[in-house]
Write an enzyme that holds these catalytic residues in place. Structure first.
Site, PDB file in Angstrom:
ATOM      1  N   LYS A  81      -4.563   2.536  -5.320  1.00 57.91           N
ATOM      2  CA  LYS A  81      -5.023   2.619  -4.008  1.00 57.91           C
ATOM      3  C   LYS A  81      -4.557   3.817  -3.225  1.00 57.91           C
ATOM      4  CE  LYS A  81      -5.694  -0.048   0.156  1.00 57.91           C
ATOM      5  NZ  LYS A  81      -5.651  -1.537   0.841  1.00 57.91           N
ATOM      6  N   SER A 158      -9.716  -3.433   1.664  1.00 60.41           N
ATOM      7  CA  SER A 158      -9.776  -2.087   1.761  1.00 60.41           C
ATOM      8  C   SER A 158      -9.446  -1.300   0.366  1.00 60.41           C
ATOM      9  CB  SER A 158      -8.694  -1.604   2.762  1.00 60.41           C
ATOM     10  OG  SER A 158      -7.559  -1.829   2.573  1.00 60.41           O
ATOM     11  N   SER A 182      -7.168  -7.433   1.491  1.00 60.60           N
ATOM     12  CA  SER A 182      -7.529  -6.210   0.833  1.00 60.60           C
ATOM     13  C   SER A 182      -7.676  -6.322  -0.577  1.00 60.60           C
ATOM     14  CB  SER A 182      -6.824  -5.110   1.667  1.00 60.60           C
ATOM     15  OG  SER A 182      -7.209  -4.847   2.916  1.00 60.60           O
TER      16      SER A 182
END
Length: 449
Positions: A81, A158, A182
């Protein structure tokens, strides 16, 4: 009662047309050109190439870093990420403004380095929700990564691109971050395994913070053995609290927040094997998690929303004020809300958070495992109207805030689908029991296959 429904073996089971989602090892993926749900629904519908995943919005950075020649993760590929620093590259944090106002990283984030030292090879950094302040997976600037398990639907965020890349088979594991859900939410929506660890057990050095007292470094995998092996690399051994996970608790009020089809799908997957599940743990016992402390969808949800927002503004308010970034829809409104949180509101939320943590600690003790739906329903459609998406987000956070407020570890286990769309079972363990929870996850999947 919910627990009684589970104990009636097969009473809610569907005969022959519902099976757990596949958990494929790297070896299986190398042999098969595509992977699908055993019943023809859900799962990964076709393995996209790395280049195709770039075009489908999963990746933001061209990164390839070879790991150590030997280690527990040797031969495995990883994606990251884009809130974790990779040396020599700029970290976007899902925001063009953040990218422009921060220099390239001088060194790898601690978790990135740990994966490399363990032998994993990093093949890319992934698109994420803007500033990590969303659970949808839609980014107004970088686009929405395609959901391989549910085309035409959001991937969840996310850690959106990271989950999508793992679900598509492009990487064996993915490093994400979980503040409000997330990792758990995109794992659920994309039909893969994911863990939010006990708060503080994975180093976040070199990761962009969001709300530090909630932030955790989590990870994804398709294979339970890989998920567990990554835990052996990333989890701080000194903060482990070994647990004898024996009591299976069913969160009745959490299941009450899920759509009926989601609840039914999870029960249908569990019921035929409930005797074997009970042998691993115990007969399921129904509990109310939040009813004595204001309710999950009211006091717990509001405490999480306000407490998190206060921390986010403390963390990023000065940067937002100085640079005035052009935030996308939803993100803009959340930062405006965060700016307006008063000290009194924060203190009330902190008090409620303490009560929530105490309640969960009392329920779980040192040997309990709480079962709940990871999300209330399958992934919403792309371009769902904002009011509908906000309503879904409220129900979603009412579930994810249980682990968020407490700091306890939670695994998403993708055992079912609703009309071909993945839905996940959440398992929450006592603080520090991450290794035991990962072992239980591996054992549970062996039973449910």
């Amino acid at each position: 009662m919910i627990s009684q429904r589970l104990l009636v073996r097969g009473a809610k089971a569907v005969t022959g047309d519902r099976h757990p989602l596949p958990f494929l090892s790297a070896a299986h993926l190398a042999v098969r050109s595509s992977s699908s749900h055993p019943s023809g629904r859900g799962g990964v519908r076709g393995m996209a190439t790395h280049a195709e995943l770039h075009s489908q919005g999963c990746y933001i950075g061209e990164v390839h870093v070879v790991g150590a020649p030997s280690g527990p993760l040797t031969g495995l590929t990883a994606v990251v990420k884009d809130c974790f620093d990779v040396a020599g590259h700029r970290t976007s944090n899902g925001s063009p403004a953040w990218l422009e106002t921060h220099p390239p990283a001088q060194r790898n984030a601690a978790a990135v380095q740990a994966l490399l030292d363990a032998g994993a090879t990093i093949i890319g950094t992934n698109v994420m929700d803007e500033m990590a302040y969303s659970l949808a997976g839609e980014n107004a600037h970088y686009g929405t990564p395609a959901n391989p398990a549910a085309p035409g639907r959001i991937p969840g965020g996310s850690s959106s691109g990271t989950a999508a890349a793992v679900a598509a088979g492009d990487a064996d594991l993915g490093l994400g971050g979980d503040t409000g859900g997330s990792v758990r939410v995109p794992a659920c929506h994309c039909g893969i395994l994911g863990i939010r660890p006990t708060h503080g057990r994975v180093s976040l050095q070199g990761a962009v913070p969001l709300a530090p007292s909630f932030d955790t470094g989590g990870w994804f995998a398709r294979d339970a053995g890989v998920l567990r092996a990554v835990g052996g690399v990333l989890l701080d051994g000194g903060s482990r609290r070994p647990a004898q996970l024996r009591r299976l608790l069913v969160a009745a009020d959490a299941f009450g927040l899920a759509e009926e089809a989601t609840t039914k799908a999870l029960y249908d997957a569990l019921s035929p094997k409930i005797d074997q599940v009970a042998a691993l743990l115990s007969k399921p016992q129904e509990v109310e998690v939040g009813s004595s402390t204001g309710g999950l969808s009211q006091a717990w949800f509001n405490a999480f929303r306000v407490h998190q927002a206060h921390e986010i503004w403390q963390q990023h308010g000065a940067w937002v004020t100085e640079h005035r970034p052009n935030f996308g829809p939803g993100i803009r409104e959340r930062f405006q809300m965060a700016e307006g949180v008063s000290r009194k509101q924060y203190e009330e939320a902190a008090q409620q958070r303490g009560a929530a943590r105490q309640r969960l600690a009392e329920l779980l003790g040192g040997d309990g495992v709480l079962m709940l739906p990871t999300a209330p329903a399958p992934a919403p459609l792309l371009n769902t109207p904002s009011d509908q998406l906000d309503a879904f987000r409220t129900s979603l956070i009412s579930l994810t805030c249980i682990a968020g407020l407490s700091g306890f570890p939670q695994v998403n286990v993708p055992i079912a689908d609703v009309e071909g769309l993945p839905v996940g079972l959440g398992l929450i363990g006592p603080p520090g029991s991450d290794e035991d929870l990962l072992e239980l996850t591996e054992q549970l999947l062996a039973v449910l296959r």
